[in-house]
Motif scaffolding. Sequence first.
Motif, PDB file in Angstrom:
ATOM      1  N   HIS A 235       0.810  -1.213   0.000  1.00  0.00           N
ATOM      2  CA  HIS A 235       0.000   0.000   0.000  1.00  0.00           C
ATOM      3  C   HIS A 235       0.846   1.266   0.000  1.00  0.00           C
ATOM      4  CE1 HIS A 235      -3.625   2.273   1.948  1.00  0.00           C
ATOM      5  NE2 HIS A 235      -3.410   2.597   0.706  1.00  0.00           N
ATOM      6  N   ARG A 236       1.863   1.264   0.869  1.00  0.00           N
ATOM      7  CA  ARG A 236       2.696   2.462   0.970  1.00  0.00           C
ATOM      8  C   ARG A 236       3.480   2.727  -0.302  1.00  0.00           C
ATOM      9  NH1 ARG A 236       3.958   4.189   6.800  1.00  0.00           N
ATOM     10  NH2 ARG A 236       2.131   3.340   7.809  1.00  0.00           N
ATOM     11  N   THR A 239       1.202   3.909  -2.976  1.00  0.00           N
ATOM     12  CA  THR A 239       0.824   5.313  -2.819  1.00  0.00           C
ATOM     13  C   THR A 239       1.930   6.229  -3.305  1.00  0.00           C
ATOM     14  OG1 THR A 239      -0.488   4.702  -0.903  1.00  0.00           O
ATOM     15  CG2 THR A 239       0.055   7.024  -1.149  1.00  0.00           C
ATOM     16  N   LEU A 242       1.958   6.218  -6.987  1.00  0.00           N
ATOM     17  CA  LEU A 242       0.824   6.978  -7.515  1.00  0.00           C
ATOM     18  C   LEU A 242       1.112   8.480  -7.475  1.00  0.00           C
ATOM     19  CD1 LEU A 242      -1.962   6.500  -8.633  1.00  0.00           C
ATOM     20  CD2 LEU A 242      -2.881   6.554  -6.323  1.00  0.00           C
ATOM     21  N   LEU A 243       1.688   8.917  -6.365  1.00  0.00           N
ATOM     22  CA  LEU A 243       2.020  10.341  -6.238  1.00  0.00           C
ATOM     23  C   LEU A 243       3.041  10.750  -7.297  1.00  0.00           C
ATOM     24  CD1 LEU A 243       2.264  10.740  -2.354  1.00  0.00           C
ATOM     25  CD2 LEU A 243       0.651  11.886  -3.858  1.00  0.00           C
ATOM     26  N   SER A 246       1.400  10.862 -10.711  1.00  0.00           N
ATOM     27  CA  SER A 246       0.572  12.053 -10.881  1.00  0.00           C
ATOM     28  C   SER A 246       1.431  13.274 -11.151  1.00  0.00           C
ATOM     29  CB  SER A 246      -0.260  12.292  -9.622  1.00  0.00           C
ATOM     30  OG  SER A 246      -0.989  11.140  -9.298  1.00  0.00           O
ATOM     31  N   VAL A 280       7.096  12.929   1.983  1.00  0.00           N
ATOM     32  CA  VAL A 280       6.624  11.646   2.516  1.00  0.00           C
ATOM     33  C   VAL A 280       7.464  10.453   2.061  1.00  0.00           C
ATOM     34  CG1 VAL A 280       4.247  12.378   2.835  1.00  0.00           C
ATOM     35  CG2 VAL A 280       4.948  11.407   0.647  1.00  0.00           C
ATOM     36  N   LEU A 284       7.443   6.356   3.220  1.00  0.00           N
ATOM     37  CA  LEU A 284       6.715   5.396   2.396  1.00  0.00           C
ATOM     38  C   LEU A 284       7.626   4.316   1.831  1.00  0.00           C
ATOM     39  CD1 LEU A 284       4.268   7.729   0.464  1.00  0.00           C
ATOM     40  CD2 LEU A 284       3.797   6.250   2.387  1.00  0.00           C
TER      41      LEU A 284
END
Lengths: 290, 68
Positions: A235-236, A239, A242-243, A246, A280, A284
């Motif tokens: 999950h981390r 994420t 994904l960041l 984007s 982050v 992560l």
Amino acid sequence: MEGAVGAFVRSIVIFFVLLVFTKILGKREISQLSFIDFVSAITMGDIAANLSYNLEGEMAKGFSSLMVWVFLPFLLSYLALHFKWMRRFLNGNAVVVIRQGKVMEDNLRKVRYSIDDLMQQLRQRNVFHVADVEFAVLEASGQLTVLKKSDMEQPIRRDLSIPSEIRNEPHVVIEDGHINHEALTKANLDPGWLLAELERIGVMLSNVFLGQVDSQGHLYVDLYDDNLPVPVSTHRQATLALLKQSQASLELFALQTGKVSSKGQFERLAGELEEVVRQVQPFLQGGGGG
Amino acid sequence: MTVASQVKQTLAGLKSAQASLEQFALQTQDKSAKKAFTDAANQTQSIINALQSRVNQIEQQEPEYKGF
């Protein structure tokens, strides 16, 4: 029979006398005893043993001898406590044996240390190259203290600019396929979270032998079936990906768009998102599940 | 794929990431991590808002993109 009773009474008396004497001599670990302490202790024990069963000997004679062996070490330790020269005389000095990676041969000879002794002591400190050592001292206790050259030291988190994290103790939240509610409460989590995490990695609660959660909220599970690969929650990492994705898309839009005003806005947003990613990323990356 | 739908896709991805960041912020007990996640979630939210208004704008100006 009378002799036996005498020995019994004597032994009890001497036992308590020794107890008092050892209390007077103070607290020192056996391994830290100096040679003279060691000899005194053995002598005291010998005298006491003799007194306790040798009924021929006079009690007074034995006690006066015992007093000397208690008093002298006490005097020496008192003097050593208050006078530096006495301390030096009794315990010896710490001797520098390596300075800037160079062995001090004269000092080694003074303490009667062979090269083999030195190398063995160094290896026991996990040092295999003399050149890695900045400074090594043979302490008065006989132990070698080693300061490695700074480029041979292991880096710590601060050296690598990894942000520090507060590490509380991990909690065992699943035991034998059952939720440990007490531990879960201590970890500030609820059963709903735990079940959701298990569902995310696709594991049934009843299949879990042990589940542990750390202060970062990472869940580690050990399954009953050791042949099954343990699913790891990504999950981390997902994420983070994904960041980053984007952010790349926003930059792409900035390049593609024809309008100057849109271009500026996309660029600004891409920049802001880059800042978020930078912030982050340390939290992560790595770590088990999550 | 049109630019508008690409922007929308990115917007959806950001919304998902933002929700995850908020979740991580709640989970962790480490104060510095909590703060980093909370800040990141807030900032991501403001990016999402800006991007959302941009999408609305595109849809108003170029109605043929609507629905993509």
